[in-house]
Write a protein that holds these residues in place. Structure first.
Motif, PDB file in Angstrom:
ATOM      1  N   PHE A 347       0.827  -1.203   0.000  1.00 23.38           N
ATOM      2  CA  PHE A 347       0.000   0.000   0.000  1.00 23.38           C
ATOM      3  C   PHE A 347       0.862   1.253   0.000  1.00 23.38           C
ATOM      4  O   PHE A 347       2.037   1.207   0.361  1.00 23.38           O
ATOM      5  CB  PHE A 347      -0.971   0.008   1.194  1.00 23.38           C
ATOM      6  CG  PHE A 347      -0.304   0.248   2.511  1.00 23.38           C
ATOM      7  CD1 PHE A 347       0.081  -0.813   3.303  1.00 23.38           C
ATOM      8  CD2 PHE A 347      -0.050   1.541   2.953  1.00 23.38           C
ATOM      9  CE1 PHE A 347       0.708  -0.601   4.527  1.00 23.38           C
ATOM     10  CE2 PHE A 347       0.583   1.767   4.170  1.00 23.38           C
ATOM     11  CZ  PHE A 347       0.971   0.687   4.957  1.00 23.38           C
ATOM     12  N   VAL A 348       0.287   2.352  -0.417  1.00 25.46           N
ATOM     13  CA  VAL A 348       0.987   3.627  -0.467  1.00 25.46           C
ATOM     14  C   VAL A 348       0.043   4.710   0.012  1.00 25.46           C
ATOM     15  O   VAL A 348      -1.117   4.747  -0.384  1.00 25.46           O
ATOM     16  CB  VAL A 348       1.432   3.973  -1.910  1.00 25.46           C
ATOM     17  CG1 VAL A 348       2.103   5.333  -1.942  1.00 25.46           C
ATOM     18  CG2 VAL A 348       2.352   2.918  -2.465  1.00 25.46           C
ATOM     19  N   TYR A 349       0.538   5.565   0.883  1.00 21.05           N
ATOM     20  CA  TYR A 349      -0.260   6.700   1.324  1.00 21.05           C
ATOM     21  C   TYR A 349       0.499   7.975   1.019  1.00 21.05           C
ATOM     22  O   TYR A 349       1.710   8.058   1.228  1.00 21.05           O
ATOM     23  CB  TYR A 349      -0.531   6.590   2.836  1.00 21.05           C
ATOM     24  CG  TYR A 349      -1.133   7.839   3.437  1.00 21.05           C
ATOM     25  CD1 TYR A 349      -2.467   8.163   3.195  1.00 21.05           C
ATOM     26  CD2 TYR A 349      -0.359   8.699   4.219  1.00 21.05           C
ATOM     27  CE1 TYR A 349      -3.015   9.320   3.728  1.00 21.05           C
ATOM     28  CE2 TYR A 349      -0.904   9.858   4.748  1.00 21.05           C
ATOM     29  CZ  TYR A 349      -2.235  10.166   4.508  1.00 21.05           C
ATOM     30  OH  TYR A 349      -2.777  11.317   5.022  1.00 21.05           O
ATOM     31  N   PHE A 350      -0.207   8.966   0.485  1.00 17.86           N
ATOM     32  CA  PHE A 350       0.447  10.222   0.143  1.00 17.86           C
ATOM     33  C   PHE A 350      -0.485  11.383   0.477  1.00 17.86           C
ATOM     34  O   PHE A 350      -1.688  11.309   0.222  1.00 17.86           O
ATOM     35  CB  PHE A 350       0.792  10.246  -1.353  1.00 17.86           C
ATOM     36  CG  PHE A 350       1.426  11.527  -1.819  1.00 17.86           C
ATOM     37  CD1 PHE A 350       2.676  11.901  -1.354  1.00 17.86           C
ATOM     38  CD2 PHE A 350       0.768  12.360  -2.717  1.00 17.86           C
ATOM     39  CE1 PHE A 350       3.262  13.093  -1.782  1.00 17.86           C
ATOM     40  CE2 PHE A 350       1.350  13.551  -3.154  1.00 17.86           C
ATOM     41  CZ  PHE A 350       2.611  13.909  -2.674  1.00 17.86           C
ATOM     42  N   GLY A 408      -7.259   2.900  -5.774  1.00 16.93           N
ATOM     43  CA  GLY A 408      -6.825   4.247  -5.409  1.00 16.93           C
ATOM     44  C   GLY A 408      -7.984   4.957  -4.756  1.00 16.93           C
ATOM     45  O   GLY A 408      -9.096   4.943  -5.264  1.00 16.93           O
ATOM     46  N   LYS A 409      -7.724   5.537  -3.577  1.00 18.14           N
ATOM     47  CA  LYS A 409      -8.776   6.293  -2.907  1.00 18.14           C
ATOM     48  C   LYS A 409      -8.258   7.694  -2.726  1.00 18.14           C
ATOM     49  O   LYS A 409      -7.063   7.885  -2.506  1.00 18.14           O
ATOM     50  CB  LYS A 409      -9.010   5.739  -1.497  1.00 18.14           C
ATOM     51  CG  LYS A 409      -9.894   4.522  -1.401  1.00 18.14           C
ATOM     52  CD  LYS A 409      -9.774   3.983   0.006  1.00 18.14           C
ATOM     53  CE  LYS A 409     -10.755   2.863   0.249  1.00 18.14           C
ATOM     54  NZ  LYS A 409     -12.090   3.337   0.570  1.00 18.14           N
ATOM     55  N   CYS A 410      -9.132   8.671  -2.803  1.00 16.89           N
ATOM     56  CA  CYS A 410      -8.624   9.973  -2.402  1.00 16.89           C
ATOM     57  C   CYS A 410      -9.683  10.785  -1.698  1.00 16.89           C
ATOM     58  O   CYS A 410     -10.877  10.682  -1.967  1.00 16.89           O
ATOM     59  CB  CYS A 410      -7.976  10.689  -3.575  1.00 16.89           C
ATOM     60  SG  CYS A 410      -9.084  11.573  -4.566  1.00 16.89           S
ATOM     61  N   SER A 411      -9.227  11.522  -0.717  1.00 15.86           N
ATOM     62  CA  SER A 411     -10.070  12.403   0.068  1.00 15.86           C
ATOM     63  C   SER A 411      -9.308  13.706   0.218  1.00 15.86           C
ATOM     64  O   SER A 411      -8.238  13.720   0.825  1.00 15.86           O
ATOM     65  CB  SER A 411     -10.326  11.807   1.453  1.00 15.86           C
ATOM     66  OG  SER A 411     -11.466  11.020   1.449  1.00 15.86           O
ATOM     67  N   PHE A 416      -4.554   7.200  -1.202  1.00 12.92           N
ATOM     68  CA  PHE A 416      -4.214   5.905  -0.614  1.00 12.92           C
ATOM     69  C   PHE A 416      -4.346   4.842  -1.688  1.00 12.92           C
ATOM     70  O   PHE A 416      -5.360   4.776  -2.380  1.00 12.92           O
ATOM     71  CB  PHE A 416      -5.161   5.624   0.559  1.00 12.92           C
ATOM     72  CG  PHE A 416      -4.824   4.382   1.328  1.00 12.92           C
ATOM     73  CD1 PHE A 416      -3.604   4.275   1.989  1.00 12.92           C
ATOM     74  CD2 PHE A 416      -5.728   3.333   1.416  1.00 12.92           C
ATOM     75  CE1 PHE A 416      -3.289   3.128   2.706  1.00 12.92           C
ATOM     76  CE2 PHE A 416      -5.416   2.183   2.141  1.00 12.92           C
ATOM     77  CZ  PHE A 416      -4.199   2.091   2.791  1.00 12.92           C
ATOM     78  N   TYR A 417      -3.295   4.053  -1.869  1.00  8.95           N
ATOM     79  CA  TYR A 417      -3.319   3.016  -2.900  1.00  8.95           C
ATOM     80  C   TYR A 417      -3.054   1.655  -2.274  1.00  8.95           C
ATOM     81  O   TYR A 417      -2.213   1.542  -1.370  1.00  8.95           O
ATOM     82  CB  TYR A 417      -2.222   3.267  -3.948  1.00  8.95           C
ATOM     83  CG  TYR A 417      -2.321   4.613  -4.611  1.00  8.95           C
ATOM     84  CD1 TYR A 417      -3.068   4.786  -5.769  1.00  8.95           C
ATOM     85  CD2 TYR A 417      -1.668   5.716  -4.066  1.00  8.95           C
ATOM     86  CE1 TYR A 417      -3.161   6.013  -6.370  1.00  8.95           C
ATOM     87  CE2 TYR A 417      -1.762   6.966  -4.664  1.00  8.95           C
ATOM     88  CZ  TYR A 417      -2.504   7.103  -5.821  1.00  8.95           C
ATOM     89  OH  TYR A 417      -2.603   8.327  -6.414  1.00  8.95           O
ATOM     90  N   VAL A 418      -3.755   0.654  -2.750  1.00  9.38           N
ATOM     91  CA  VAL A 418      -3.483  -0.704  -2.297  1.00  9.38           C
ATOM     92  C   VAL A 418      -3.371  -1.599  -3.526  1.00  9.38           C
ATOM     93  O   VAL A 418      -4.165  -1.481  -4.459  1.00  9.38           O
ATOM     94  CB  VAL A 418      -4.613  -1.233  -1.388  1.00  9.38           C
ATOM     95  CG1 VAL A 418      -4.282  -2.638  -0.908  1.00  9.38           C
ATOM     96  CG2 VAL A 418      -4.837  -0.313  -0.209  1.00  9.38           C
ATOM     97  N   ILE A 419      -2.375  -2.457  -3.534  1.00  6.54           N
ATOM     98  CA  ILE A 419      -2.220  -3.401  -4.643  1.00  6.54           C
ATOM     99  C   ILE A 419      -2.443  -4.810  -4.107  1.00  6.54           C
ATOM    100  O   ILE A 419      -1.790  -5.227  -3.149  1.00  6.54           O
ATOM    101  CB  ILE A 419      -0.809  -3.310  -5.241  1.00  6.54           C
ATOM    102  CG1 ILE A 419      -0.580  -1.903  -5.762  1.00  6.54           C
ATOM    103  CG2 ILE A 419      -0.634  -4.317  -6.356  1.00  6.54           C
ATOM    104  CD1 ILE A 419       0.866  -1.594  -5.965  1.00  6.54           C
ATOM    105  N   ILE A 420      -3.373  -5.500  -4.697  1.00  4.75           N
ATOM    106  CA  ILE A 420      -3.680  -6.857  -4.258  1.00  4.75           C
ATOM    107  C   ILE A 420      -3.584  -7.773  -5.461  1.00  4.75           C
ATOM    108  O   ILE A 420      -4.127  -7.456  -6.515  1.00  4.75           O
ATOM    109  CB  ILE A 420      -5.116  -6.917  -3.678  1.00  4.75           C
ATOM    110  CG1 ILE A 420      -5.219  -6.001  -2.451  1.00  4.75           C
ATOM    111  CG2 ILE A 420      -5.498  -8.353  -3.325  1.00  4.75           C
ATOM    112  CD1 ILE A 420      -6.609  -5.853  -1.912  1.00  4.75           C
TER     113      ILE A 420
END
Lengths: 450, 554
Positions: A347-350, A408-411, A416-420
């Motif tokens: 996952f990645v958070y930015f 990819g989610k954004c607020s 926030f990204y998650v790779i599954i």
């Protein structure tokens, strides 16, 4: 790790207003890489770029960004009026999925990575040499040569998320430890009013910043990409840490400050301090003890005495080493907790506001982590670049043919990204899994829709 | 619950893939259309290397047909083009406008004039420009303004293309700024350029340029086009293309609005199975004795009613799109039976077919095209047409067609969303891949397109209007990005689910179909899956009406 030199066809800086007359075309070229290229070929490349820029200006008021041909991509950047920087890279002109071509991961560099390389090259130039327009035209050729050639040969790319989304790795600390850091910074600035603490790092993690956001990122990149890897290498080769090193020393200027002449070797930077609007020139001093690194600025008009520096050294040394040890304990505790929480998914958070970049496995420039598959990285960078289509809040889930699900989610300014990678999953199951990762890793950070 | 990860249709409606009667909605074993994706073709075209001119065509399909029809062998060689002598009408004043020797010089001199003209009210602030010029730099077509005044700009384009080609041994693809893309396509003797501020991707723009090129080919044949420029590099092609400008104009609008181009598929007029069968029968029974008839195509309002074909031969969707465009753009077909040469570039770019074009009757806006390789078959085909029309009238087909065209409220296919009864779905479009046919919740009717064309005539300008209610065209516009990602060559996607405060869009591609659905904002995933499941079942149920499920031959 990617050898940058093998990826770059050309890199050049030009200004069409220098040498406007025919026959003077070479004067327009401030810098050209590689050096072996003949003057005619240089003129040809720059001439083409000038023509392209002009052509597009008839249709759009925005500056030209890219020119793509069958085998190359020209990336344009106009940092200051009339000054153009162009990076020419080879692109794989494949008609099949990247993985099908059998290109190994290192062979393909994401275009965003190259774009970021170009902008950061300029920002670095601006920080250490000042803006192009402030430098007398005659000096520009020499200064560019001095700066860009080593810059290109020293940059390493990893084709990882941190090169697609340039961000900063922050160190989370408990209140007491953080309070110690703040006290140290305040105490120092009160005792030595000429010194301003602008950056405090532990390893490659940021603890304290006194610069405006953009300059913070550039200086941070300079430290973790260029200066610190070299230092770490020296420290490792040095074997036993000497007493002096344990207590700390100036690492910029590189040989430390021992005699009066060393003061002439101080590096200057052009930055805007936090809570300040003025872009000014300062001396930069960098001090390191154990894994802690602190950067200071001093106004260039200050008359700096060797005694002052020595007394600062004596002031910082013991305090910083105490703080570094305390943080080190904190970190090992933290690492234990993190290991328990570890997510099996990447996952990645930015956050755009403070440029925090958090990811699993953690971003660590000093250690190379396993790279993400190029297709996945490319999709992520696509989501990142097209963030506005999600509006203030939204989410996107993309499934690739080889069963990777990229969410990819954004607020607002958070992403926030998650790779599954999961066979035979469905949309709902993936969304639930992402929700779990989000709750476990991003406690207290709100994303909508859930 | 449907498993959206599966490449097959949701399980409970999905028997093993090879069970013949359980195909995905719309699929059948025999297709009238050649389902090759334009995207695949595009990809192979883009990979063609610099020196190999991609325009050397394989052997002519038309001559193949002709040699098969031995009875009509009196004139076996089709004289495809006017004799090239016609083309040599002298125009001595023409000289190469662009020398590529000094790119910058030229650029500098010309763009100043161009800038003035390009900033003039007729050209400024357009969403999409399209320029066509010869490789010698001579203007042939400009979507807006007067191409004569754009000679300078064309010179610059020609110079850019040739510098990259000659000095870098490379091919110019596109240039972009933050808000604008310029896409270049060199096809044989022509250079086509689109400068666009729309949200279409580079690939989608190149596809549109290819269509524009094919439109020109359909009027001239590739053979003639190449020959003209082999003989005279400086030839002013506009003299041969009188009337083509209007066709290209219309085609460009058509491509921007109709999802058929986005999907590389053809839309069929929804008809009761029986009615379509009757129409097809009317054609086959009448025409099975006319030996050199290759295709009989009936269309109405940019939708296909039926297509009867010679065995072995199928049509590519893009050729049908060109036929749609031809019919839609030509008012004259409405008033009289016409006899016109038509080149279908995907079918055979080297020669003409001869087309008998006529509307079925005053009271039915269905148009019948009879395409033959025989140049003097007008009388035969005219008779055939009248017989077909009569048979159709007797079988009550005209009423069925009119009902569908007028979008009679009683038909389930008129307002599919109401009929399916899933209120969260705002819009959808579905493509059956094996037959290259599409269906969408709100077919763009002919008069709506006309309407857009009128609006377009005035402008094509970029307007920042606040959209209050989305039209079907706005939905399709929103799908462009999704289509592009799904068909992206390097990093394709199988499924995209995007949810924002505006809307929720799901696009899903499997081996059998492509589906794009717009839901209400912030739609729950499990609800979306259920809704898609119901939607697919509805399409399956209605497939006999909304798709052509067989591939009749003469």
């Amino acid at each position: 790790m990617i050898d940058l030199r093998s990826k770059i066809n050309f890199f050049f800086v030009f200004n069409p207003t220098f040498g406007p007359k025919e026959g003077d075309e070479l004067k327009r070229i401030l810098y050209f890489y590689p050096n072996e290229v003949s003057p005619d070929a240089r003129k040809m490349q720059v001439g083409l770029c000038e023509a392209v820029v002009k052509f597009m200006s008839t249709f759009s008021s925005e500056p030209c960004e890219a020119l793509q041909t069958q085998s190359k991509r020209y990336i344009f950047f106009q940092p200051e009026k009339n000054f153009w920087m162009v990076l020419v890279v080879r692109i794989p002109y494949t008609t099949k999925a990247l993985s099908a071509v059998g290109e190994s991961q290192g062979d393909i560099v994401n275009p965003t990575v190259m774009q970021n390389l170009l902008t950061s090259a300029y920002k670095m130039f601006k920080m250490f040499r000042g803006p192009f327009k402030n430098i007398p035209a005659d000096d520009l050729y020499g200064i560019s040569e001095q700066f860009f050639t080593p810059y290109i040969s020293s940059r390493h790319l990893t084709n990882d998320i941190s090169d697609v989304i340039p961000g900063i790795n922050y160190l989370p600390l408990d209140k007491n430890s953080f309070f110690k850091v703040v006290c140290f910074v305040d105490h120092l600035e009160v005792t030595y009013p000429d010194f301003k603490c602008i950056l405090f790092l532990y390893n490659d993690q940021l603890l304290w910043n006194g610069l405006c956001t953009e300059d913070m990122l550039t200086l941070y990149q300079y430290l973790v990409q260029t200066l610190l890897p070299k230092q770490v290498e020296i420290e490792i080769q040095g074997g036993v840490v000497t007493a002096a090193q344990r207590l700390g020393r100036f690492i910029s200027p590189p040989d430390g400050i021992h005699v009066k002449e060393d003061l002439d070797k101080l590096i200057k930077i052009h930055v805007t301090l936090e809570d300040d609007t003025e872009f000014k020139e300062y001396y930069l001093l960098i001090y390191r003890t154990l894994s802690a690194t602190v950067c200071f600025t001093i106004d260039v008009n200050t008359r700096l005495e060797l005694d002052t520096v020595k007394s600062v050294d004596a002031f910082i040394g013991p305090q910083l080493s105490a703080i570094a040890s305390a943080i080190s304990e904190q970190c090992s505790l933290h690492a234990l907790q993190a290991a328990q929480l570890a997510s099996e998914h990447k996952f990645v958070y930015f956050n755009r506001l403070n440029l925090i970049l958090k990811s699993s496995p953690p971003v660590n420039k000093l250690q190379i982590s396993a790279a993400i598959k190029p297709e996945v990285l490319s999709i992520m960078s696509g989501i990142h670049a097209d963030r506005q289509s999600l509006g203030n809040y939204g989410e996107i889930i993309i499934k690739t043919p080889d069963e990777y699900w990229i969410t990819g989610k954004c607020s607002n300014d958070r992403e926030f990204y998650v790779i599954i990678q999961e066979k035979n999953a469905n949309l709902k199951e993936i969304a639930d899994e992402v929700k779990r990762v989000c709750e476990a890793q991003m406690k207290g950070i709100f994303f909508y829709p859930m | 619950m449907a498993s959206t990860s599966n490449d097959n249709v949701p399980q409970h409606m999905n028997a093993p893939e090879n069970a013949s009667d359980e195909l995905e909605p719309g699929a059948c074993h025999d297709s009238i259309l050649n389902p090759t994706d334009s995207f695949e073709e595009f990809a192979s075209e883009m990979s063609s290397s610099l020196r190999e001119t991609c325009l050397t065509t394989k052997s002519s399909t038309i001559s193949e047909i002709q040699s098969e029809i031995l009875e009509t062998a009196e004139d076996p060689k089709l004289k495809a083009a006017k004799s090239s002598d016609d083309l040599q009408t002298k125009d001595g004043s023409m000289s190469a406008s662009a020398s590529n020797s000094n790119l910058i010089e030229e650029n500098g001199d010309d763009t100043d004039d161009d800038k003035d003209y390009l900033q003039s009210p007729e050209l400024v602030n357009k969403e999409k420009h399209v320029f066509i010029l010869s490789t010698a730099g001579k203007p042939i077509y400009s979507r807006y303004g007067n191409e004569d005044k754009l000679a300078g700009l064309c010179g610059v384009i020609q110079a850019l293309v040739s510098v990259i080609e000659e000095q870098n041994q490379d091919i110019l693809r596109f240039i972009n700024t933050k808000d604008c893309k310029a896409v270049f396509l060199v096809k044989g003797p022509l250079i086509l350029v689109a400068v666009s501020k729309s949200n279409e991707s580079e690939t989608q723009l190149v596809l549109q340029l290819t269509y524009a090129f094919n439109q020109i080919v359909s009027l001239l044949t590739l053979t003639q086009l190449n020959r003209i420029f082999e003989q005279r590099r400086n030839y002013d092609l506009r003299r041969l293309l009188a009337g083509a400008e209007r066709l290209i104009d219309h085609l460009l609008v058509f491509m921007e609005k109709d999802p058929a181009f986005l999907l590389g598929a053809v839309r069929c007029l929804p008809l009761p199975e029986k009615a379509r069968e009757n129409i097809t029968n009317a054609i086959t029974t009448t025409c099975h004795k006319i030996r050199d008839l290759v295709f009989a195509i009936m269309i109405a309002g940019n939708q296909l009613i039926t297509l009867v074909r010679m065995k072995k031969y199928t049509l590519h969707p893009s050729d049908i799109h060109l036929l749609f465009n031809l019919i839609r753009s030509s008012e004259s077909f409405k008033t009289a039976e016409s006899w016109t040469p038509i080149c279908l570039p995907k079918f055979d770019a080297t020669g003409f077919l001869h087309g008998h074009v006529s509307y079925i009757s005053e009271d039915c806006q269905a148009c019948l095209l009879l395409l033959t390789v025989q140049r003097d078959a007008f009388t035969t085909l005219s008779q055939a047409k009248h017989t077909i029309a009569e048979k159709m009238r007797r079988a009550n087909c005209l009423v069925a067609i009119n009902n569908a065209l007028n979008r009679n409220e009683e038909l389930s296919t008129t307002k599919p969303l109401k009929h399916i009864g899933i209120p969260e779905i705002r819009h959808f479009m579905y493509k059956c891949k094996s037959t290259a046919q599409l269906f969408s919740s709100d077919p763009i009717s002919l008069d709506r397109l006309q309407d857009y064309r009128l609006r377009h005539k005035e402008g094509g300008d970029i307007v920042d209007k606040k959209i209050t209610k989305l039209s079907d065209i706005d939905y399709v516009r929103n799908y462009r990005k999704f289509c592009n990602q799904i068909h992206c060559v390097a990093t394709p996607a199988k499924l995209i689910f995007r949810s924002s405060s505006q809307d929720t869009i799901l696009s899903w591609v499997t081996n059998g179909f492509e589906l794009y659905v717009t839901f209400d904002p912030l739609m729950e995933k499990d609800h979306a899956i259920k809704a898609v499941d119901r939607l697919l079942r509805w399409i399956k149920k209605e497939e006999e009406r909304i798709f052509i499920m067989n591939a009749p031959t003469f």
